[in-house]
Scaffold this motif. Sequence first.
Motif, PDB file in Angstrom:
ATOM      1  N   MET A  58       0.844  -1.198   0.000  1.00 48.38           N
ATOM      2  CA  MET A  58       0.000   0.000   0.000  1.00 48.38           C
ATOM      3  C   MET A  58       0.874   1.240   0.000  1.00 48.38           C
ATOM      4  O   MET A  58       1.916   1.263   0.656  1.00 48.38           O
ATOM      5  CB  MET A  58      -0.823   0.075   1.295  1.00 48.38           C
ATOM      6  N   ALA A  59       0.401   2.270  -0.713  1.00 46.78           N
ATOM      7  CA  ALA A  59       1.110   3.551  -0.690  1.00 46.78           C
ATOM      8  C   ALA A  59       0.101   4.676  -0.531  1.00 46.78           C
ATOM      9  O   ALA A  59      -1.014   4.601  -1.044  1.00 46.78           O
ATOM     10  CB  ALA A  59       1.910   3.741  -1.968  1.00 46.78           C
ATOM     11  N   THR A  60       0.491   5.688   0.182  1.00 43.17           N
ATOM     12  CA  THR A  60      -0.251   6.947   0.218  1.00 43.17           C
ATOM     13  C   THR A  60       0.529   7.900  -0.664  1.00 43.17           C
ATOM     14  O   THR A  60       1.755   7.792  -0.753  1.00 43.17           O
ATOM     15  CB  THR A  60      -0.322   7.476   1.664  1.00 43.17           C
ATOM     16  N   ASP A  61      -0.160   8.801  -1.349  1.00 50.79           N
ATOM     17  CA  ASP A  61       0.622   9.712  -2.172  1.00 50.79           C
ATOM     18  C   ASP A  61       0.378  11.175  -1.831  1.00 50.79           C
ATOM     19  O   ASP A  61      -0.617  11.548  -1.208  1.00 50.79           O
ATOM     20  CB  ASP A  61       0.467   9.431  -3.660  1.00 50.79           C
ATOM     21  N   TYR A  62       1.346  11.962  -2.229  1.00 54.23           N
ATOM     22  CA  TYR A  62       1.317  13.404  -2.005  1.00 54.23           C
ATOM     23  C   TYR A  62       1.880  14.051  -3.266  1.00 54.23           C
ATOM     24  O   TYR A  62       2.963  13.672  -3.727  1.00 54.23           O
ATOM     25  CB  TYR A  62       2.193  13.766  -0.788  1.00 54.23           C
ATOM     26  N   VAL A  63       1.112  14.992  -3.816  1.00 56.10           N
ATOM     27  CA  VAL A  63       1.555  15.641  -5.048  1.00 56.10           C
ATOM     28  C   VAL A  63       2.109  17.019  -4.722  1.00 56.10           C
ATOM     29  O   VAL A  63       1.480  17.794  -3.997  1.00 56.10           O
ATOM     30  CB  VAL A  63       0.387  15.757  -6.055  1.00 56.10           C
ATOM     31  N   ARG A 123       4.489  13.103  -7.891  1.00 61.15           N
ATOM     32  CA  ARG A 123       3.617  12.314  -7.022  1.00 61.15           C
ATOM     33  C   ARG A 123       4.487  11.412  -6.159  1.00 61.15           C
ATOM     34  O   ARG A 123       5.042  10.425  -6.640  1.00 61.15           O
ATOM     35  CB  ARG A 123       2.636  11.497  -7.872  1.00 61.15           C
ATOM     36  N   PHE A 124       4.627  11.781  -4.904  1.00 66.46           N
ATOM     37  CA  PHE A 124       5.461  11.039  -3.964  1.00 66.46           C
ATOM     38  C   PHE A 124       4.638   9.921  -3.339  1.00 66.46           C
ATOM     39  O   PHE A 124       3.491  10.140  -2.934  1.00 66.46           O
ATOM     40  CB  PHE A 124       5.987  11.961  -2.863  1.00 66.46           C
ATOM     41  N   ARG A 125       5.216   8.730  -3.248  1.00 68.17           N
ATOM     42  CA  ARG A 125       4.525   7.582  -2.672  1.00 68.17           C
ATOM     43  C   ARG A 125       5.234   7.177  -1.385  1.00 68.17           C
ATOM     44  O   ARG A 125       6.466   6.966  -1.389  1.00 68.17           O
ATOM     45  CB  ARG A 125       4.557   6.404  -3.659  1.00 68.17           C
ATOM     46  N   PHE A 126       4.474   7.107  -0.313  1.00 72.79           N
ATOM     47  CA  PHE A 126       5.077   6.728   0.964  1.00 72.79           C
ATOM     48  C   PHE A 126       4.222   5.692   1.666  1.00 72.79           C
ATOM     49  O   PHE A 126       3.041   5.509   1.380  1.00 72.79           O
ATOM     50  CB  PHE A 126       5.348   7.949   1.846  1.00 72.79           C
ATOM     51  N   CYS A 127       4.848   4.977   2.603  1.00 73.43           N
ATOM     52  CA  CYS A 127       4.182   3.903   3.320  1.00 73.43           C
ATOM     53  C   CYS A 127       3.238   4.512   4.364  1.00 73.43           C
ATOM     54  O   CYS A 127       3.672   5.311   5.196  1.00 73.43           O
ATOM     55  CB  CYS A 127       5.224   3.015   3.992  1.00 73.43           C
ATOM     56  N   PRO A 128       1.941   4.121   4.344  1.00 75.39           N
ATOM     57  CA  PRO A 128       1.000   4.679   5.322  1.00 75.39           C
ATOM     58  C   PRO A 128       1.247   4.163   6.741  1.00 75.39           C
ATOM     59  O   PRO A 128       0.685   4.716   7.694  1.00 75.39           O
ATOM     60  CB  PRO A 128      -0.365   4.220   4.799  1.00 75.39           C
TER      61      PRO A 128
END
Length: 134
Positions: free
Chosen positions: A55-60, A70-75
């Motif tokens: 799973m990834a959460t993203d932040y643009v 679009r950065f993908r990080f571990c929730p």
Amino acid sequence: MLSRTASCACGQLRIEVNGEPRGIGLCHCLACQQRTGSVFAALASFAAPFRITGMATDYVRTGDQGARFRFRFCPICATTVFHTEEGEEGRVSVAVGAFADPAFPAPTVSVYDCRRHPWVTLPPGIAAFDKDPP
Ligand SMILES: [Zn+2]
Ligand SMILES: [Zn+2]
């Protein structure tokens, strides 16, 4: 073909990339300092195909030159593992530290040198740019 896997700290978010990186760079911009919590970012760019698991959460974030990253990080553990640029989904930039491999090749480019902490010294022969080269 050579493949490498980068992972978040808890191990649930992973990306497997193939071949040698297209480029390896350091970024000293203040946005990278804040998003990583470190004083610079080390990133390696790879061409598709790449395989994401977990799973990834993203932040643009919109960069200085208008590109949307679009950065993908571990929730769960919050490690930033990789990012893509909108419209450029054929490549991915992976955080070098997420490979947990001290033998990973050294960076060849350093950008936003104007924001570099003065005690950070660059490897010999690296190309350094005051901002982001055009
Ligand atoms: Zn994690
Ligand atoms: Zn940056």
